[in-house]
Scaffold this active site. Structure first.
Site, PDB file in Angstrom:
ATOM      1  N   LYS A  92       0.865  -1.170   0.000  1.00  0.00           N
ATOM      2  CA  LYS A  92       0.000   0.000   0.000  1.00  0.00           C
ATOM      3  C   LYS A  92       0.903   1.223   0.000  1.00  0.00           C
ATOM      4  CE  LYS A  92      -4.516   0.887   0.626  1.00  0.00           C
ATOM      5  NZ  LYS A  92      -5.664   0.151   0.109  1.00  0.00           N
ATOM      6  N   VAL A 193     -24.074   4.733   1.551  1.00  0.00           N
ATOM      7  CA  VAL A 193     -24.528   4.350   0.208  1.00  0.00           C
ATOM      8  C   VAL A 193     -23.698   5.099  -0.837  1.00  0.00           C
ATOM      9  CG1 VAL A 193     -26.831   3.495   0.738  1.00  0.00           C
ATOM     10  CG2 VAL A 193     -26.495   5.951   0.477  1.00  0.00           C
ATOM     11  N   GLY A 194     -22.390   4.931  -0.710  1.00  0.00           N
ATOM     12  CA  GLY A 194     -21.465   5.504  -1.686  1.00  0.00           C
ATOM     13  C   GLY A 194     -21.336   4.549  -2.862  1.00  0.00           C
ATOM     14  N   VAL A 196     -19.799   1.548  -3.290  1.00  0.00           N
ATOM     15  CA  VAL A 196     -20.104   0.136  -3.063  1.00  0.00           C
ATOM     16  C   VAL A 196     -21.510  -0.042  -2.490  1.00  0.00           C
ATOM     17  CG1 VAL A 196     -19.379  -1.979  -1.895  1.00  0.00           C
ATOM     18  CG2 VAL A 196     -17.661  -0.331  -2.622  1.00  0.00           C
TER      19      VAL A 196
HETATM   20  P1  NAD Z   1     -17.487   5.947  -0.760  1.00  0.00           P
HETATM   21  O1  NAD Z   1     -16.698   7.068  -0.190  1.00  0.00           O
HETATM   22  O2  NAD Z   1     -17.968   6.024  -2.173  1.00  0.00           O
HETATM   23  O3  NAD Z   1     -18.770   5.663   0.151  1.00  0.00           O
HETATM   24  C1  NAD Z   1     -18.769   5.736   1.528  1.00  0.00           C
HETATM   25  C2  NAD Z   1     -20.085   6.358   1.941  1.00  0.00           C
HETATM   26  O4  NAD Z   1     -20.189   6.329   3.360  1.00  0.00           O
HETATM   27  C3  NAD Z   1     -20.212   7.834   1.526  1.00  0.00           C
HETATM   28  O5  NAD Z   1     -21.424   8.034   0.833  1.00  0.00           O
HETATM   29  C4  NAD Z   1     -20.167   8.584   2.861  1.00  0.00           C
HETATM   30  O6  NAD Z   1     -20.943   9.759   2.842  1.00  0.00           O
HETATM   31  C5  NAD Z   1     -20.750   7.548   3.801  1.00  0.00           C
HETATM   32  N1  NAD Z   1     -20.417   7.774   5.205  1.00  0.00           N
HETATM   33  C6  NAD Z   1     -19.283   8.265   5.741  1.00  0.00           C
HETATM   34  N2  NAD Z   1     -19.377   8.348   7.082  1.00  0.00           N
HETATM   35  C7  NAD Z   1     -20.607   7.876   7.397  1.00  0.00           C
HETATM   36  C8  NAD Z   1     -21.314   7.701   8.622  1.00  0.00           C
HETATM   37  N3  NAD Z   1     -20.771   8.019   9.791  1.00  0.00           N
HETATM   38  N4  NAD Z   1     -22.563   7.192   8.590  1.00  0.00           N
HETATM   39  C9  NAD Z   1     -23.135   6.877   7.410  1.00  0.00           C
HETATM   40  N5  NAD Z   1     -22.524   7.014   6.211  1.00  0.00           N
HETATM   41  C10 NAD Z   1     -21.277   7.520   6.212  1.00  0.00           C
HETATM   42  O7  NAD Z   1     -16.581   4.641  -0.538  1.00  0.00           O
HETATM   43  P2  NAD Z   1     -16.748   3.224  -1.220  1.00  0.00           P
HETATM   44  O8  NAD Z   1     -15.784   3.112  -2.341  1.00  0.00           O
HETATM   45  O9  NAD Z   1     -18.176   2.918  -1.426  1.00  0.00           O
HETATM   46  O10 NAD Z   1     -16.184   2.293  -0.053  1.00  0.00           O
HETATM   47  C11 NAD Z   1     -16.970   2.006   1.102  1.00  0.00           C
HETATM   48  C12 NAD Z   1     -16.135   1.167   2.073  1.00  0.00           C
HETATM   49  O11 NAD Z   1     -15.741  -0.053   1.440  1.00  0.00           O
HETATM   50  C13 NAD Z   1     -14.846   1.843   2.516  1.00  0.00           C
HETATM   51  O12 NAD Z   1     -14.570   1.446   3.844  1.00  0.00           O
HETATM   52  C14 NAD Z   1     -13.800   1.231   1.605  1.00  0.00           C
HETATM   53  O13 NAD Z   1     -12.509   1.240   2.179  1.00  0.00           O
HETATM   54  C15 NAD Z   1     -14.325  -0.178   1.446  1.00  0.00           C
HETATM   55  N6  NAD Z   1     -13.893  -0.824   0.211  1.00  0.00           N
HETATM   56  C16 NAD Z   1     -14.209  -0.285  -1.002  1.00  0.00           C
HETATM   57  C17 NAD Z   1     -13.801  -0.932  -2.154  1.00  0.00           C
HETATM   58  C18 NAD Z   1     -14.159  -0.397  -3.521  1.00  0.00           C
HETATM   59  O14 NAD Z   1     -14.053  -1.146  -4.505  1.00  0.00           O
HETATM   60  N7  NAD Z   1     -14.603   0.853  -3.638  1.00  0.00           N
HETATM   61  C19 NAD Z   1     -13.069  -2.135  -2.080  1.00  0.00           C
HETATM   62  C20 NAD Z   1     -12.796  -2.679  -0.827  1.00  0.00           C
HETATM   63  C21 NAD Z   1     -13.204  -2.012   0.320  1.00  0.00           C
END
Ligand code: NAD
Length: 367
Positions: A92, A193-194, A196
């Site tokens: 990383k 609801v980002g 993923v």
């Molecule tokens: P993202 O930033 O698109 O979505 C995260 C969402 O969580 C955002 O909409 C944000 O507003 C919301 N959020 C933040 N704090 C919050 C809270 N306290 N309460 C409610 N909602 C809250 O990120 P993502 O890419 O969807 O990833 C989500 C998680 O999955 C992260 O932990 C990331 O590390 C993990 N992850 C993602 C991937 C990927 O392919 N994107 C792969 C492995 C792991």
């Protein structure tokens, strides 16, 4: 006289102590005065193959905080790749600074040259505050960059594959708990609801699950609620819901002393990284409470599977999805192993990942 350094008094903090605690192979500090680049690349383990893991840009409060973050994250990548059956090690990178102000073409290409200088021991991809466009700049200087846009032959956004794997991990957990993997009628709460989370909600609604969602962004919440027919709940209320499954898809450490007391679900299965606040404590607490926990690094590996498929060349989305399908069986195996050995699921998953690393290490002993 004892000199004060940025980590406190001399001797309070030792880089080599931190590195040896988690067993890293190599940690590289990168610095470029003209662009202001300060980065750390951590290579945890390369027994299975080159270390692949994204680059995160964050305004860390100190160099120490950045180092701890990159060490912890790169170790997690080793286990994620190993349990997913990929021929990859764990690595990383973190870049220290304000992503809104500092990211220029020169800055990103300079970082790309540092990645290139490692000769393929480390392969980078996107992470927090890094976009496919940034990857394009890095790729101008290095062959060891993945997560490129589809228009450049890359795999594009890995989130749909991550969501698919998480969905399958959730179904495998349902099979274990209810004897049937159908999610129809199950009450499922998705935190975040980002990228993923919203794809996950789509899978769940297609299966007629009753879905509750929360997020810090009102607009996003409303949009996802309307599009898929999910019910909105408050950010803190989510932990007290009458629900079957809790799916953390926002932040780490939401499974902690406070929330475990409150959670009424039978299953925790989500995409967020590092969901257990303390993996040595909270895995056991979940067993005591009768909650089945689908290990995060196993069920959220779809994104890694996708970038690996891209790195192998001739990217095929179909192949990435096929590989991600294995998450279902692996998850079920881990849940069974955990039950048989009365061991927290996270620990059972790490033991399986470590076994693969040890076994493959032996395979490579002869030429
Ligand atoms: P993202 O930033 O698109 O979505 C995260 C969402 O969580 C955002 O909409 C944000 O507003 C919301 N959020 C933040 N704090 C919050 C809270 N306290 N309460 C409610 N909602 C809250 O990120 P993502 O890419 O969807 O990833 C989500 C998680 O999955 C992260 O932990 C990331 O590390 C993990 N992850 C993602 C991937 C990927 O392919 N994107 C792969 C492995 C792991």
């Amino acid at each position: 006289m004892v000199e004060i350094n940025q980590f406190g008094k001399e001797g309070d903090f030792s880089v080599f102590n931190e590195i040896s605690k988690l067993g890293h192979e190599q940690v590289v500090y990168c610095h470029d005065e003209p662009t202001g680049l300060k980065a750390i690349i951590a290579i945890h383990n390369t027994v299975l193959g080159p270390a692949l893991g994204g680059t995160r840009m964050w305004n860390y409060a100190s160099d120490q905080e950045a180092l701890i973050d990159v060490l912890r994250l790169s170790r997690g990548m080793t286990f994620k790749a190993a349990i997913s059956g990929l021929n990859l090690g764990g690595g990383k990178a973190v870049i220290i600074g304000d992503a809104q102000k500092m990211k220029t073409e020169a800055f990103l290409r300079r970082f790309g040259r540092f990645v290139e200088s490692l000769g393929g021991r480390y392969i980078t991809a996107e992470d927090v505050n890094m976009k496919t466009r940034d990857m394009e700049y890095m790729a101008m200087e290095s062959r060891y960059v993945t997560g490129l846009p589809q228009t450049l032959g890359g795999g594009g956004d890995p989130s749909p594959v991550t969501a698919y794997g998480t969905y399958l991990g959730m179904k495998a957990s349902a099979k274990k708990v209810y004897g049937d993997d159908s999610l129809e009628g199950k009450k499922i709460a998705v935190q975040g609801v980002g990228q993923v989370g919203s794809y996950l909600v789509e899978h769940l609604r297609k299966e007629n699950a009753e879905v509750f969602i929360t997020d810090i962004f009102e607009d996003k919440l409303k949009e996802v609620a309307k599009k898929f027919g999910a019910k909105v709940v408050g950010q803190d209320d989510i932990f007290d819901l009458d629900m079957d499954i809790y799916a953390p898809c926002a932040l780490g450490a939401t499974v902690n002393d406070n929330t475990i007391e409150r959670l009424k679900c039978k299953i925790i299965a989500g995409a967020a990284n590092n969901q257990l606040a303390d993996e040595n404590v909270h895995g056991k607490k979940l067993i005591e409470k009768g909650i089945v926990y689908a290990p995060d690094f196993l069920i959220n590996a779809g994104g890694l599977i996708n970038v690996y498929a891209e790195f192998l060349g001739n990217y095929s989305s179909e192949r990435a999805y096929q590989q991600a399908e294995k998450i279902y069986d692996t998850c079920l195996d881990i849940l069974n192993k955990s039950e048989k050995e009365s061991m927290p699921t996270q620990q059972a998953a790490m033991a399986l990942a470590q076994k693969r690393i040890d076994d493959m290490g032996k395979v490579k002993l002869s030429f």
